[in-house]
Scaffold this active site. Structure first.
Site, PDB file in Angstrom:
ATOM      1  CG  HIS A  51      -2.610   3.021   3.060  1.00 25.82           C
ATOM      2  ND1 HIS A  51      -3.259   3.203   1.440  1.00 25.82           N
ATOM      3  CD2 HIS A  51      -2.899   2.543   3.713  1.00 25.82           C
ATOM      4  CE1 HIS A  51      -3.631   2.147   1.760  1.00 25.82           C
ATOM      5  NE2 HIS A  51      -3.452   1.711   2.913  1.00 25.82           N
ATOM      6  CG  ASN A  64      -6.419  -0.224   1.875  1.00 25.56           C
ATOM      7  OD1 ASN A  64      -6.089   0.510   0.801  1.00 25.56           O
ATOM      8  ND2 ASN A  64      -6.282  -1.472   3.186  1.00 25.56           N
ATOM      9  CB  CYS A  76      -1.207   0.266   1.379  1.00 23.21           C
ATOM     10  SG  CYS A  76      -2.334  -1.491   1.338  1.00 23.21           S
TER      11      CYS A  76
HETATM   12  O1  UT7 Z   1      -3.566  -1.284   3.973  1.00 21.76           O
HETATM   13  C1  UT7 Z   1      -2.572  -2.027   4.856  1.00 21.76           C
HETATM   14  C2  UT7 Z   1      -3.672  -3.364   5.475  1.00 21.76           C
HETATM   15  N1  UT7 Z   1      -5.083  -3.409   5.650  1.00 21.76           N
HETATM   16  C3  UT7 Z   1      -4.832  -3.397   7.010  1.00 21.76           C
HETATM   17  O2  UT7 Z   1      -4.815  -1.956   7.329  1.00 21.76           O
HETATM   18  C4  UT7 Z   1      -5.686  -3.657   7.591  1.00 21.76           C
HETATM   19  C5  UT7 Z   1      -5.272  -3.534   9.488  1.00 21.76           C
HETATM   20  N2  UT7 Z   1      -6.801  -4.522   9.719  1.00 21.76           N
HETATM   21  C6  UT7 Z   1      -8.433  -4.240  10.051  1.00 21.76           C
HETATM   22  O3  UT7 Z   1      -8.247  -2.985   9.232  1.00 21.76           O
HETATM   23  C7  UT7 Z   1      -8.702  -4.914  11.069  1.00 21.76           C
HETATM   24  O4  UT7 Z   1      -7.905  -5.756  11.640  1.00 21.76           O
HETATM   25  C8  UT7 Z   1     -10.296  -5.212  10.005  1.00 21.76           C
HETATM   26  C9  UT7 Z   1     -11.142  -4.723   9.297  1.00 21.76           C
HETATM   27  C10 UT7 Z   1      -9.285  -6.592   9.511  1.00 21.76           C
HETATM   28  C11 UT7 Z   1     -10.765  -6.898  10.826  1.00 21.76           C
HETATM   29  O5  UT7 Z   1     -11.540  -5.749  11.907  1.00 21.76           O
HETATM   30  P1  UT7 Z   1     -11.369  -6.571  13.700  1.00 21.76           P
HETATM   31  O6  UT7 Z   1     -11.957  -5.500  14.751  1.00 21.76           O
HETATM   32  O7  UT7 Z   1      -9.066  -6.390  13.854  1.00 21.76           O
HETATM   33  O8  UT7 Z   1     -12.109  -8.052  14.147  1.00 21.76           O
HETATM   34  P2  UT7 Z   1     -11.269  -9.207  13.445  1.00 21.76           P
HETATM   35  O9  UT7 Z   1     -10.477  -9.860  13.019  1.00 21.76           O
HETATM   36  O10 UT7 Z   1     -10.492  -9.028  15.431  1.00 21.76           O
HETATM   37  O11 UT7 Z   1     -11.869 -10.048  13.884  1.00 21.76           O
HETATM   38  C12 UT7 Z   1     -13.226  -9.639  15.609  1.00 21.76           C
HETATM   39  C13 UT7 Z   1     -14.875 -10.254  15.138  1.00 21.76           C
HETATM   40  C14 UT7 Z   1     -14.862 -12.156  14.647  1.00 21.76           C
HETATM   41  O12 UT7 Z   1     -15.332 -12.263  14.886  1.00 21.76           O
HETATM   42  P3  UT7 Z   1     -15.406 -13.829  16.797  1.00 21.76           P
HETATM   43  O13 UT7 Z   1     -14.181 -14.632  16.004  1.00 21.76           O
HETATM   44  O14 UT7 Z   1     -15.036 -11.976  17.318  1.00 21.76           O
HETATM   45  O15 UT7 Z   1     -16.730 -14.002  17.158  1.00 21.76           O
HETATM   46  C15 UT7 Z   1     -14.187 -11.933  13.218  1.00 21.76           C
HETATM   47  O16 UT7 Z   1     -15.081 -13.233  12.640  1.00 21.76           O
HETATM   48  O17 UT7 Z   1     -14.930  -9.849  13.763  1.00 21.76           O
HETATM   49  C16 UT7 Z   1     -16.157 -11.039  12.387  1.00 21.76           C
HETATM   50  N3  UT7 Z   1     -15.542 -10.498  11.582  1.00 21.76           N
HETATM   51  C17 UT7 Z   1     -17.028  -9.775  10.959  1.00 21.76           C
HETATM   52  N4  UT7 Z   1     -18.142  -9.992  10.998  1.00 21.76           N
HETATM   53  C18 UT7 Z   1     -18.781  -9.620  10.390  1.00 21.76           C
HETATM   54  C19 UT7 Z   1     -14.282 -10.575  10.442  1.00 21.76           C
HETATM   55  N5  UT7 Z   1     -14.900  -9.791  10.003  1.00 21.76           N
HETATM   56  C20 UT7 Z   1     -15.855  -9.634   9.922  1.00 21.76           C
HETATM   57  C21 UT7 Z   1     -16.800  -9.270   8.303  1.00 21.76           C
HETATM   58  N6  UT7 Z   1     -18.284  -9.139   9.269  1.00 21.76           N
HETATM   59  N7  UT7 Z   1     -17.217  -9.030   7.439  1.00 21.76           N
END
Ligand code: UT7
Length: 335
Positions: free
Chosen positions: A256, A286, A115
């Site tokens: 970003h 993104n 990115c």
């Molecule tokens: O450009 C550079 C590259 N990328 C980034 O900078 C991205 C950096 N990371 C993030 O933005 C975040 O970590 C994400 C948006 C990818 C994920 O958000 P999070 O708050 O870190 O969620 P998580 O991965 O800790 O997941 C929390 C919960 C999980 O469920 P359980 O295990 O708590 O039941 C996931 O399965 O949210 C669930 N989950 C979703 N639920 C509904 C993950 N994705 C989704 C979704 N819809 N799309």
């Protein structure tokens, strides 16, 4: 010898027509508009129709930038494209769009840095201007991220979009304005947290790689989140310090656009007001290398960039890669 500074003298953008809202995604996977908005700030993204390729967007953003500047494609010396989604492994996107836009006197190349690709391309292009070797460098950030998205992985599918932006770099008419400073870093130890495992020379495409879905993006979201906040904020604070800019002196911060929570945490860590932070992740998600030129273009269109403004743009991406650029904005509003 007098100092030559590189300045952005025009901006352009392109977004594919097809808009996919969070509600649309609710129909194809186990997600909700509420989760996506709360956890990322994203409301919709644009997806390019399959078969067109990244060059379609990159060439349109480039043409938009040159048209706004009233510059003929033949005047361009160099084209640098920040991207992670070239049409093919080779030829480069720069070669493809050189022909598409008719930049018949240009040379160029693609630059890959996750990115941070646009930011690294921008500082690379600035060196060609500052050395006095070239006078018109076109820097494009363009990505078709939809090619990497696995519909079975809701945590990555909802956060990316397709889009492109472009800027024209020329010697600044005023040596006090333009790109003043930059800082850039990489740390290969972070590579494992955000990657596409197959499709390169180590694991070329086979029946097995396709079956294992190794051509899609894989991410440890929480780890990437933490590094993104710390590294983007700290490199931006460091560049402010090196240039004696206090929080109150900064006119605009252009981060970003990976997650609204990353942007907000970054601004907090930098101790800057949210009012001076550009946010457009709600509209585009993104777009990897597209985020910074799209954000600059939107900021300029909204009248949020005035000549002389102190602006910092920061990026973070796969690699890990990150960096920050400090500008004194050089474009007149009433061009
Ligand atoms: O450009 C550079 C590259 N990328 C980034 O900078 C991205 C950096 N990371 C993030 O933005 C975040 O970590 C994400 C948006 C990818 C994920 O958000 P999070 O708050 O870190 O969620 P998580 O991965 O800790 O997941 C929390 C919960 C999980 O469920 P359980 O295990 O708590 O039941 C996931 O399965 O949210 C669930 N989950 C979703 N639920 C509904 C993950 N994705 C989704 C979704 N819809 N799309």
């Amino acid at each position: 010898m007098s100092l030559i500074r590189a300045a952005i003298t025009s901006l352009g953008k392109f977004l594919p027509e097809r808009v996919v809202t969070n509600k649309d995604l609710e129909k194809i996977m186990d997600t909700s508009d509420e989760w996506i908005v709360q956890r990322t700030g994203i409301r919709q993204r644009h997806f390019l129709d399959p078969g067109l390729g990244n060059s379609y967007m990159a060439s349109r953003a480039a043409t938009d930038c040159l048209t706004r500047a009233g510059v003929s494609p033949s005047e361009i010396d160099t084209i640098i494209v920040g991207t992670i989604s070239a049409d093919n492994p080779f030829p480069s996107t720069a070669c493809i769009i050189q022909e598409m836009i008719g930049a018949d006197n240009a040379w160029g190349f693609d630059l890959t840095a996750g990115c941070s690709g646009f930011l690294f391309a921008l500082i690379t292009g600035a060196q060609f201007i500052e050395s006095g070797r070239y006078r018109k460098v076109l820097v494009v950030g363009s990505d078709m991220n939809s090619m990497y998205l696995n519909p079975e992985d809701r945590s990555t599918y909802v956060i990316f979009g397709d889009g492109a932006g472009a800027v024209l770099l020329e010697p600044s008419a005023d040596p006090e304005l333009g790109i003043i400073d930059f800082m850039s870093q990489i740390d290969g130890a972070g590579g494992q947290y955000l990657t596409v495992k197959a499709g390169g020379s180590k694991r070329p495409a086979t029946f097995e790689t396709v079956q294992n879905k190794e051509h899609f993006v894989q991410q440890d979201g929480r780890t990437v989140f933490k590094f993104a906040v710390k590294n983007m904020a700290d490199v931006s604070v460091a560049i402010m310090k090196r240039n004696n800019i206090g929080s109150d002196d900064l006119d605009l911060f252009v981060p970003h656009q990976a997650n609204l929570r990353i942007i907000e945490a970054c601004a907090k860590r930098m101790k800057i007001s949210p009012d001076i932070v550009i946010v457009n992740i709600d509209k585009y998600a993104n777009t990897t290398c597209g985020t910074l030129p799209l954000a600059l273009c939107d900021a300029e269109e909204q009248g949020r960039l005035k000549k002389g403004d102190r602006v910092i743009a920061a990026a973070f991406g796969a690699g890990f890669t990150w960096g920050s650029v400090y500008f004194r904005w050089a474009m007149d509003r009433d061009r």
